[in-house]
Design a protein around this motif. Sequence first.
Motif, mmCIF file in Angstrom:
data_model
loop_
_atom_site.group_PDB
_atom_site.id
_atom_site.type_symbol
_atom_site.label_atom_id
_atom_site.label_comp_id
_atom_site.label_asym_id
_atom_site.label_seq_id
_atom_site.Cartn_x
_atom_site.Cartn_y
_atom_site.Cartn_z
ATOM 1 N N ASP A 80 0.829 -1.338 -0.125
ATOM 2 C CA ASP A 80 -0.101 0.092 -0.093
ATOM 3 C C ASP A 80 0.913 1.027 0.028
ATOM 4 O OD1 ASP A 80 -2.269 -1.599 0.122
ATOM 5 O OD2 ASP A 80 -2.825 -1.471 2.343
ATOM 6 N N GLY A 81 0.458 2.206 -0.827
ATOM 7 C CA GLY A 81 1.132 3.626 -0.759
ATOM 8 C C GLY A 81 2.452 3.517 -1.557
ATOM 9 N N ILE A 82 2.430 2.471 -2.481
ATOM 10 C CA ILE A 82 3.673 2.577 -3.309
ATOM 11 C C ILE A 82 3.628 3.504 -4.361
ATOM 12 C CG2 ILE A 82 2.911 0.869 -5.094
ATOM 13 C CD1 ILE A 82 5.414 -0.546 -5.227
ATOM 14 N N LYS A 122 9.066 3.682 -6.865
ATOM 15 C CA LYS A 122 9.512 2.689 -6.164
ATOM 16 C C LYS A 122 8.851 1.482 -7.129
ATOM 17 C CE LYS A 122 10.735 0.069 -2.526
ATOM 18 N NZ LYS A 122 11.954 -0.143 -2.250
ATOM 19 N N LEU A 123 7.860 1.370 -7.821
ATOM 20 C CA LEU A 123 7.654 0.468 -8.690
ATOM 21 C C LEU A 123 8.614 0.200 -9.617
ATOM 22 C CD1 LEU A 123 5.347 -1.614 -9.524
ATOM 23 C CD2 LEU A 123 4.358 0.158 -10.802
ATOM 24 N N ILE A 124 9.049 1.389 -10.280
ATOM 25 C CA ILE A 124 10.181 1.245 -11.163
ATOM 26 C C ILE A 124 11.290 0.372 -10.897
ATOM 27 C CG2 ILE A 124 11.881 2.659 -12.538
ATOM 28 C CD1 ILE A 124 9.545 4.738 -12.961
ATOM 29 N N GLU A 125 11.775 0.703 -9.438
ATOM 30 C CA GLU A 125 12.696 0.003 -8.898
ATOM 31 C C GLU A 125 12.417 -1.465 -8.844
ATOM 32 O OE1 GLU A 125 14.583 -0.229 -4.438
ATOM 33 O OE2 GLU A 125 14.403 2.184 -5.391
ATOM 34 N N GLY A 185 -4.063 5.092 -18.146
ATOM 35 C CA GLY A 185 -4.235 5.895 -19.690
ATOM 36 C C GLY A 185 -3.591 7.055 -19.443
ATOM 37 N N GLU A 186 -3.262 7.919 -18.454
ATOM 38 C CA GLU A 186 -2.648 9.226 -18.212
ATOM 39 C C GLU A 186 -1.220 9.031 -17.992
ATOM 40 O OE1 GLU A 186 -4.584 12.110 -18.385
ATOM 41 O OE2 GLU A 186 -6.406 10.856 -18.750
ATOM 42 N N PHE A 187 -0.249 9.915 -18.830
ATOM 43 C CA PHE A 187 1.266 9.833 -18.504
ATOM 44 C C PHE A 187 1.425 10.678 -17.154
ATOM 45 C CE2 PHE A 187 0.989 8.993 -23.097
ATOM 46 C CZ PHE A 187 2.068 8.106 -23.131
ATOM 47 N N VAL A 188 2.366 10.042 -16.607
ATOM 48 C CA VAL A 188 2.818 10.847 -15.257
ATOM 49 C C VAL A 188 4.138 11.564 -15.662
ATOM 50 C CG1 VAL A 188 3.632 10.262 -13.199
ATOM 51 C CG2 VAL A 188 1.948 8.823 -13.987
ATOM 52 N N LYS A 189 4.276 12.621 -15.267
ATOM 53 C CA LYS A 189 5.418 13.686 -15.337
ATOM 54 C C LYS A 189 6.533 12.950 -14.780
ATOM 55 C CE LYS A 189 3.210 17.959 -16.371
ATOM 56 N NZ LYS A 189 3.149 19.315 -16.113
ATOM 57 N N SER A 190 7.781 12.649 -15.429
ATOM 58 C CA SER A 190 8.799 11.967 -14.850
ATOM 59 C C SER A 190 9.400 12.493 -13.648
ATOM 60 C CB SER A 190 10.025 11.871 -15.707
ATOM 61 O OG SER A 190 10.405 13.087 -16.045
ATOM 62 N N GLY A 208 8.383 10.075 -8.065
ATOM 63 C CA GLY A 208 8.496 10.063 -6.533
ATOM 64 C C GLY A 208 7.460 10.081 -5.507
ATOM 65 N N GLU A 209 6.522 11.150 -6.196
ATOM 66 C CA GLU A 209 5.207 11.614 -5.206
ATOM 67 C C GLU A 209 3.907 10.932 -5.950
ATOM 68 O OE1 GLU A 209 4.953 15.942 -6.960
ATOM 69 O OE2 GLU A 209 6.731 15.590 -6.085
#
Length: 72
Positions: free
Chosen positions: A14-16, A20-23, A39-44, A48-49
């Motif tokens: 929970d809360g990942i 952290k998932l990339i790692e 389906g929505e891009f996350v800004k690089s 971390g947040e």
Amino acid sequence: MFITVSGKRKEVEDGITVEKLIEIEKVETPLYVSVSVNGEFVKSGTFGETVLKEGDEVEFLYFMGGGSYGVY
């Protein structure tokens, strides 16, 4: 909690965060990966947040330039 990563259901803490998932997923060239959540891009700069939630669908995408090479 359960999320879907590249089409596969996975159990994660929970809360990942996306970072952290990339790692955990050992993503190749993490500096060059694009991530979409539901389906929505996350800004690089926000990996971390960006906290994932139950049922989220995550995709790791790599964009590569292409072209042709010819000898004339």
